[in-house]
Design a protein around this motif. Structure first.
Motif, PDB file in Angstrom:
ATOM      1  N   GLY A 173      -7.364  37.066 -20.901  1.00 48.72           N
ATOM      2  CA  GLY A 173      -7.765  37.535 -22.225  1.00 48.72           C
ATOM      3  C   GLY A 173      -7.275  36.703 -23.378  1.00 48.72           C
ATOM      4  O   GLY A 173      -7.370  37.122 -24.538  1.00 48.72           O
ATOM      5  N   GLY A 174      -6.772  35.506 -23.095  1.00 49.27           N
ATOM      6  CA  GLY A 174      -6.220  34.658 -24.139  1.00 49.27           C
ATOM      7  C   GLY A 174      -7.272  33.918 -24.949  1.00 49.27           C
ATOM      8  O   GLY A 174      -8.414  33.733 -24.525  1.00 49.27           O
ATOM      9  N   CYS A 175      -6.857  33.498 -26.131  1.00 51.18           N
ATOM     10  CA  CYS A 175      -7.698  32.719 -27.053  1.00 51.18           C
ATOM     11  C   CYS A 175      -7.163  31.283 -27.031  1.00 51.18           C
ATOM     12  O   CYS A 175      -6.120  30.991 -27.623  1.00 51.18           O
ATOM     13  CB  CYS A 175      -7.610  33.321 -28.455  1.00 51.18           C
ATOM     14  N   VAL A 176      -7.863  30.411 -26.322  1.00 48.91           N
ATOM     15  CA  VAL A 176      -7.390  29.040 -26.106  1.00 48.91           C
ATOM     16  C   VAL A 176      -8.082  28.088 -27.077  1.00 48.91           C
ATOM     17  O   VAL A 176      -9.312  28.064 -27.168  1.00 48.91           O
ATOM     18  CB  VAL A 176      -7.644  28.596 -24.655  1.00 48.91           C
ATOM     19  N   GLY A 177      -7.289  27.323 -27.806  1.00 46.90           N
ATOM     20  CA  GLY A 177      -7.830  26.373 -28.781  1.00 46.90           C
ATOM     21  C   GLY A 177      -7.889  24.972 -28.205  1.00 46.90           C
ATOM     22  O   GLY A 177      -6.889  24.470 -27.683  1.00 46.90           O
ATOM     23  N   VAL A 178      -9.068  24.354 -28.298  1.00 43.26           N
ATOM     24  CA  VAL A 178      -9.262  23.011 -27.746  1.00 43.26           C
ATOM     25  C   VAL A 178      -9.864  22.108 -28.818  1.00 43.26           C
ATOM     26  O   VAL A 178     -10.852  22.471 -29.462  1.00 43.26           O
ATOM     27  CB  VAL A 178     -10.205  23.034 -26.528  1.00 43.26           C
ATOM     28  N   TYR A 179      -9.266  20.942 -29.004  1.00 43.13           N
ATOM     29  CA  TYR A 179      -9.879  19.889 -29.799  1.00 43.13           C
ATOM     30  C   TYR A 179     -10.659  19.007 -28.826  1.00 43.13           C
ATOM     31  O   TYR A 179     -10.046  18.168 -28.139  1.00 43.13           O
ATOM     32  CB  TYR A 179      -8.824  19.052 -30.519  1.00 43.13           C
ATOM     33  N   PRO A 180     -11.974  19.163 -28.711  1.00 48.06           N
ATOM     34  CA  PRO A 180     -12.722  18.376 -27.729  1.00 48.06           C
ATOM     35  C   PRO A 180     -12.578  16.865 -27.901  1.00 48.06           C
ATOM     36  O   PRO A 180     -12.688  16.119 -26.924  1.00 48.06           O
ATOM     37  CB  PRO A 180     -14.176  18.820 -27.951  1.00 48.06           C
ATOM     38  N   GLU A 181     -12.326  16.419 -29.134  1.00 45.37           N
ATOM     39  CA  GLU A 181     -12.162  14.985 -29.351  1.00 45.37           C
ATOM     40  C   GLU A 181     -10.871  14.467 -28.717  1.00 45.37           C
ATOM     41  O   GLU A 181     -10.724  13.270 -28.474  1.00 45.37           O
ATOM     42  CB  GLU A 181     -12.159  14.677 -30.843  1.00 45.37           C
ATOM     43  N   GLY A 182      -9.907  15.370 -28.494  1.00 44.03           N
ATOM     44  CA  GLY A 182      -8.652  14.996 -27.857  1.00 44.03           C
ATOM     45  C   GLY A 182      -7.623  14.398 -28.792  1.00 44.03           C
ATOM     46  O   GLY A 182      -6.471  14.208 -28.422  1.00 44.03           O
ATOM     47  N   THR A 183      -8.007  14.108 -30.008  1.00 42.60           N
ATOM     48  CA  THR A 183      -7.129  13.471 -30.981  1.00 42.60           C
ATOM     49  C   THR A 183      -7.827  13.533 -32.340  1.00 42.60           C
ATOM     50  O   THR A 183      -8.979  13.954 -32.444  1.00 42.60           O
ATOM     51  CB  THR A 183      -6.859  12.011 -30.575  1.00 42.60           C
ATOM     52  N   ILE A 184      -7.117  13.129 -33.390  1.00 40.40           N
ATOM     53  CA  ILE A 184      -7.749  13.050 -34.711  1.00 40.40           C
ATOM     54  C   ILE A 184      -8.917  12.073 -34.638  1.00 40.40           C
ATOM     55  O   ILE A 184      -8.820  11.004 -34.036  1.00 40.40           O
ATOM     56  CB  ILE A 184      -6.731  12.593 -35.776  1.00 40.40           C
ATOM     57  N   THR A 185     -10.022  12.441 -35.254  1.00 40.47           N
ATOM     58  CA  THR A 185     -11.216  11.602 -35.180  1.00 40.47           C
ATOM     59  C   THR A 185     -10.944  10.174 -35.640  1.00 40.47           C
ATOM     60  O   THR A 185     -10.219   9.939 -36.605  1.00 40.47           O
ATOM     61  CB  THR A 185     -12.367  12.193 -36.013  1.00 40.47           C
TER      62      THR A 185
END
Length: 253
Positions: free
Chosen positions: A113-125
């Motif tokens: 039930g967790g809210c997982v945050g993902v930056y798909p870019e993996g790093t700052i653009t």
């Protein structure tokens, strides 16, 4: 809020939130699209080292505690390592095969039930004009493995508060970080299919398209016709693109 709030989150609410209120302005659009409960993936673009804080604030004020997939180096920093662990952040060994461990941990969290945050870019653009660049498949993989929704969020403005790879924030006059939450990305036709490269890249493209469309609305501009790819451009995938692998500015001995 039904999620456990340990001492790290309590500390952040007591210290970070008042600091952000004092030094920044914000605009949150459609925050009610963040699911009130249940496992989900929050996927967003990355423009500044401060945006994990400003985004976590948005998610917190809409009733959720976000668990970021974050670089494993933070888990070795004195003091900070205790904070990220108590806040249940998920370590990622970027550009290594150990990244699979983060995927497994994220899936467990989502199923709980967790809210997982993902930056798909993996790093700052690394896009020279700040647009979302090519995404990695982590968010798509978690969503397709667990069946959870992917909630895209576009952001713009945090880079004016703290420019990329800068240690000097621009606090006065106060800058505005703007966020727009989108509808869940439709991956229904991909559900149940084997997680092949084609399926994962199709899902990732849809996620990045959704994020980019939200950023375009915030910026009031048309995004580039082709998404920036660091590899094709010969740019380092992680870290400051203006420095070499030894941390020195390019062109300097």
């Amino acid at each position: 809020m039904h999620e456990r709030r340990g001492w790290a989150w309590s500390l952040a609410v007591a210290i970070v939130k008042p600091t952000l209120l004092t030094t920044t302005k914000h605009e949150w659009i459609d925050g009610d699209k963040i699911p009130a409960e249940g496992g989900c993936v929050i996927a967003m673009n990355h423009v500044s080292h401060i945006d994990p804080l400003t985004l976590a604030w948005l998610v917190y004020e809409h009733g959720r505690l976000i668990q970021y997939l974050t670089k494993d180096a933070l888990f070795e920093v004195p003091v900070l390592k205790y904070i990220v662990r108590d806040a249940r952040m998920i370590p990622v060994s970027r550009l290594t095969t150990d990244a699979a461990k983060a995927f497994e941990a994220a899936c467990v969290s989502v199923r709980d039930g967790g809210c997982v945050g993902v930056y798909p870019e993996g790093t700052i653009t690394k896009d020279p004009t700040g647009w979302p660049m090519r995404g990695k498949t982590g968010a798509a993989r978690i969503a397709l493995e667990t069946g959870c929704p992917v909630i895209p969020i576009g952001q713009w403005g945090a880079q004016e508060i703290l420019p990329p790879y800068s240690a000097k924030p621009h606090l006065f006059p106060r800058k505005t970080a703007r966020y727009k939450v989108g509808d869940p990305v439709d991956l229904s036709d991909l559900a149940g299919k084997p997680l092949t490269n084609d399926v994962l890249h199709e899902a990732t493209d849809r996620i990045m398209d959704a994020i980019t469309a939200l950023v375009a609305e915030l910026r009031g501009e048309e995004p580039p016709a082709e998404r920036f790819d660091p590899r094709s451009a010969g740019v380092r995938e992680i870290g400051n693109p203006d420095k070499d692998e030894h941390g020195k500015k390019k062109g300097h001995a």
